[in-house]
Design an enzyme around this catalytic site. Structure first.
Site, PDB file in Angstrom:
ATOM      1  N   GLY A   1      14.591 -12.025  -8.076  1.00 25.43           N
ATOM      2  CA  GLY A   1      15.837 -12.575  -7.582  1.00 25.43           C
ATOM      3  C   GLY A   1      17.079 -11.586  -7.097  1.00 25.43           C
ATOM      4  O   GLY A   1      18.072 -12.038  -6.713  1.00 25.43           O
TER       5      GLY A   1
ATOM      6  N   LEU B   1      -3.972  -9.685   0.643  1.00 27.62           N
ATOM      7  CA  LEU B   1      -4.256 -10.685   1.738  1.00 27.62           C
ATOM      8  C   LEU B   1      -5.699 -10.063   2.184  1.00 27.62           C
ATOM      9  O   LEU B   1      -5.705  -8.846   2.517  1.00 27.62           O
ATOM     10  CB  LEU B   1      -3.598 -10.783   2.940  1.00 27.62           C
ATOM     11  CG  LEU B   1      -2.238 -11.598   2.209  1.00 27.62           C
ATOM     12  CD1 LEU B   1      -1.050 -11.382   3.515  1.00 27.62           C
ATOM     13  CD2 LEU B   1      -2.051 -12.787   1.818  1.00 27.62           C
TER      14      LEU B   1
ATOM     15  N   ARG C   1      -4.753   1.436  -0.151  1.00 25.89           N
ATOM     16  CA  ARG C   1      -4.632   0.005  -0.035  1.00 25.89           C
ATOM     17  C   ARG C   1      -4.683  -0.876  -1.511  1.00 25.89           C
ATOM     18  O   ARG C   1      -5.400  -0.372  -2.530  1.00 25.89           O
ATOM     19  CB  ARG C   1      -5.872  -0.716   0.426  1.00 25.89           C
ATOM     20  CG  ARG C   1      -5.768  -2.115   0.756  1.00 25.89           C
ATOM     21  CD  ARG C   1      -7.234  -2.825   1.535  1.00 25.89           C
ATOM     22  NE  ARG C   1      -6.713  -4.256   1.845  1.00 25.89           N
ATOM     23  CZ  ARG C   1      -7.730  -5.096   2.062  1.00 25.89           C
ATOM     24  NH1 ARG C   1      -8.971  -4.674   2.050  1.00 25.89           N
ATOM     25  NH2 ARG C   1      -7.400  -6.289   2.202  1.00 25.89           N
ATOM     26  N   LEU C   2      -3.602  -1.655  -1.738  1.00 31.10           N
ATOM     27  CA  LEU C   2      -3.501  -2.465  -2.782  1.00 31.10           C
ATOM     28  C   LEU C   2      -3.841  -3.991  -2.160  1.00 31.10           C
ATOM     29  O   LEU C   2      -3.047  -4.442  -1.431  1.00 31.10           O
ATOM     30  CB  LEU C   2      -2.209  -2.585  -3.421  1.00 31.10           C
ATOM     31  CG  LEU C   2      -1.924  -3.630  -4.453  1.00 31.10           C
ATOM     32  CD1 LEU C   2      -2.700  -3.264  -5.819  1.00 31.10           C
ATOM     33  CD2 LEU C   2      -0.516  -3.545  -4.799  1.00 31.10           C
TER      34      LEU C   2
ATOM     35  N   CYS D   1       0.915  -1.369   0.126  1.00 25.59           N
ATOM     36  CA  CYS D   1       0.024   0.031  -0.079  1.00 25.59           C
ATOM     37  C   CYS D   1       0.752   1.285   0.022  1.00 25.59           C
ATOM     38  O   CYS D   1       2.067   1.311  -0.140  1.00 25.59           O
ATOM     39  CB  CYS D   1      -0.817  -0.122   1.268  1.00 25.59           C
ATOM     40  SG  CYS D   1      -1.583  -1.610   1.651  1.00 25.59           S
TER      41      CYS D   1
END
Length: 623
Positions: free
Chosen positions: A395, A72, A68-69, A2
């Protein structure tokens, strides 16, 4: 994942809404506000409709804000600012081990209303206080209003994956996920930090400094907590985590090596598994090197044992390619894609688009950056967004913890003098893309750190500035640490890697994408830094720890590649094809460049890139 912000001091609804609007790209799914110290919740134009909070208006003595993204618990129960027993939190990031922490807290008598990690984080603070961060495996930047102590407790994750920018003038305290958001707070001056601008031109990005390119702003550094006392207006900042790398001399032993390899792969696999916990689709950034390939192959192995909801039936990978240029790694990307049966998405960045995107990317990153690789990553994240994926695994960190850079070879050779590792490895310098001359320079620099740094500064600054400028030290250890490979790698993680993580954050969040980094699981880092350097570079092979750990998993051709490229672009060719001419014409228009007495002609491409970036940054923020 977020955007967060907060102000202690007089502010109003219009100012808070402007800050929130600036951060919308970090959180397009929901919006929230909460006043402090009197805890009252408010909504904004983008607050989810089922939440019955009054629309924010009027004046405030302090407030938290949030974009908010949803990753969950996609329900409104994950809304922030989140309150529990008068404590209020705004949180950007992910606590990957939140389920085990939640279970521990439930056994202690706590109950939970939501299924995400934010409530677990807040409850952890209520129970353990400031030491709660010691329990977390994840990435984070958060602030908590503590009504009992009348403080704001803030923290940034161990490696600086998530940003926390703040302003404090003795009267006002404000923080946000990005510098551009803080500029909307009326008490923050919109002024260039000229010393930081000069430092950037000479040394490149330096996000391991508290100072920002904007006057008055500071970064909370990685592994640090901040406590702001609302009543006294004082700030306390302290480090909560560090690593002591193993600097003992060791002679390679195959039996012991197998123990290290097995443990490395075991922790890495669990790190990947934890980072696949998501209620939205997860993909992988794939360059074709060992580190990104190991993520793709590991996910592929995990999919054989069980269905992974966040992956689905097919794993998605995202790559930048360049056709016939040397920087192109399509050959390796295609090997991985073919063997793991992924759906491979590719994008081809080019210098024409780079020229058009320059100011837009400068605005995204808040500060100038070091190379065109940042632009390439930006294009990859745009591709991710277009594919419908919301989370990527990357990575980053694999070279630092496993001994992947060619410079590590001569450092390792020198540190092992005069044991037999020294004599067996010195003949292998070329095999590791190092050289005997690099080895001699390494030895020389080891004993001339201060002098070498000043000479370098004088040489580079004379190429950049028309007049001699006052010496600006590098300020860190990474460019002068040659005493031990593990010490150099750790310095690189605390300095050079922090720069790369900032660009990853800004590039991904520009498109509302969350990037996760399995190699930066703190358990893996702590373990890898305890492994002697003789097991990270062996028989002329850099990154030996990774190569052997992933035997039987990654294709042998990729596993034993000797042509380390490291997410390159055809930057030299782009300059020759017209970008150099474009850059010089662009720079001439810059007031800031003229004011700094910066040269335009006869500067190396690397320096010219920094100069044009600084000019683009000036224009993007309209200084």
């Amino acid at each position: 994942m977020c955007g967060i912000f907060g102000i202690v001091g007089k502010t109003d609804a219009n100012e808070l809404l402007e800050i929130s609007k600036i951060l919308k790209h970090r959180g397009p799914d929901d919006e929230g506000f909460c006043s402090i110290p009197d805890v009252k919740h408010f909504s904004g134009p983008d607050t989810v409709g089922s939440l019955d909070f009054p629309l924010i208006s009027g004046n405030f003595n302090g407030a938290f804000g949030y974009r908010r993204l949803s990753i969950l618990d996609l329900s409104p129960k994950g809304h922030q600012p989140m309150e529990r027993d008068g404590y209020v939190i705004v949180f950007n990031g992910e606590i990957y081990n939140f389920l085990s922490i939640r279970k521990e807290l439930e056994e202690l008598g706590y109950t939970f209303k939501s299924s995400g990690d934010t409530e677990v984080l807040l409850t952890s603070y209520i129970h353990w206080g400031e030491r709660c961060v010691e329990h977390f495996n994840g990435m984070w930047a958060f602030a908590i209003w503590d009504p009992k102590r009348k403080i704001i407790f803030a923290s940034r994750d161990r490696f600086g994956i998530k940003p926390f920018i703040y302003f404090h003038d003795g009267k006002y305290f404000a923080f946000a996920s990005e510098e551009k958001a803080l500029l909307k707070f009326s008490k923050v001056p919109k002024k260039v930090n000229m010393n930081d601008a000069r430092r950037y031109l000479v040394w490149g990005m330096q996000n391991f400094f508290e100072e920002c390119m904007f006057e008055g702003m500071k970064r909370l550094l990685p592994s640090h907590n901040l406590v702001f006392d609302v009543e006294s207006g004082r700030i306390k900042i302290y480090k909560y985590w560090d690593v002591n790398p193993n600097i003992q001399k060791a002679v390679y032993d195959e039996k012991q090596a197998r123990v290290y390899f097995e443990r490395f792969r075991e922790i890495f696999t669990d790190a990947v598994k934890l980072r696949l916990i998501s209620d939205v689709k997860v993909g992988t950034a794939l360059s074709g090197g060992i580190d990104s390939s190991s993520v793709v192959y590991t996910i592929n192995e995990l999919m054989k044992d069980q269905k992974i909801p966040s992956i689905g039936d097919v794993q998605y990978t995202f790559s930048a390619v360049y056709g016939n240029y040397k920087a192109d790694e399509s050959k390796w990307i295609d090997i991985v894609a073919s063997e793991t049966h992924v759906r491979s998405f590719k994008v081809m960045p080019d210098q024409e688009d780079l020229s058009k995107s320059l100011e837009g990317i400068a605005y995204v990153h808040d500060e100038p950056f070091d190379s065109t690789s940042t632009y390439a990553q930006y294009r990859v994240m745009k591709l991710v967004k277009e594919s419908g994926v919301t989370v990527t695994l990357d990575g980053q960190g694999g070279d630092e913890i496993a001994g992947g850079y060619p410079l590590y070879m001569p450092i390792m050779v020198a540190e092992n003098f005069p044991n037999r590792t020294f004599f067996s490895e010195i003949k292998n310098l070329k095999k590791a893309n190092a050289s005997f001359s690099l080895f001699l320079r390494t030895i020389g620099t080891k004993y001339m750190n201060s002098l070498a740094q000043k000479r370098y500064f004088e040489e580079i600054s004379s190429q950049i500035f028309k007049h001699k400028i006052k010496f600006i030290p590098y300020g860190g250890r990474a460019k002068s640490e040659f005493s031990h490979m593990n010490l150099r790698a750790w310095a690189d993680m605390r300095e050079e890697l922090v720069d790369l993580l900032k660009t990853a954050d800004r590039n991904s969040m520009a498109f509302s994408i969350e990037s996760r980094f399995p190699y930066l699981d703190y358990r893996l880092v702590e373990f890898a830094m305890s492994v002697p350097s003789a097991y990270k570079i062996h028989d002329g092979w850099t990154k030996y720890l990774s190569r052997r750990s992933f035997e039987g998993l990654i294709n042998e051709k990729i596993l034993w590649r000797t042509d380390k490229l490291g997410f390159p672009t055809p930057q030299k060719e782009w300059f020759e094809m017209g970008f150099e001419k474009f850059a010089k014409n662009y720079i001439i228009q810059s007031r800031l460049i003229k004011e700094m007495n910066v040269k335009v002609e006869k500067v190396p491409h690397k320096i010219l890139w920094r100069i044009v970036n600084l000019a683009a940054w000036e224009k993007a923020f309209q200084f």
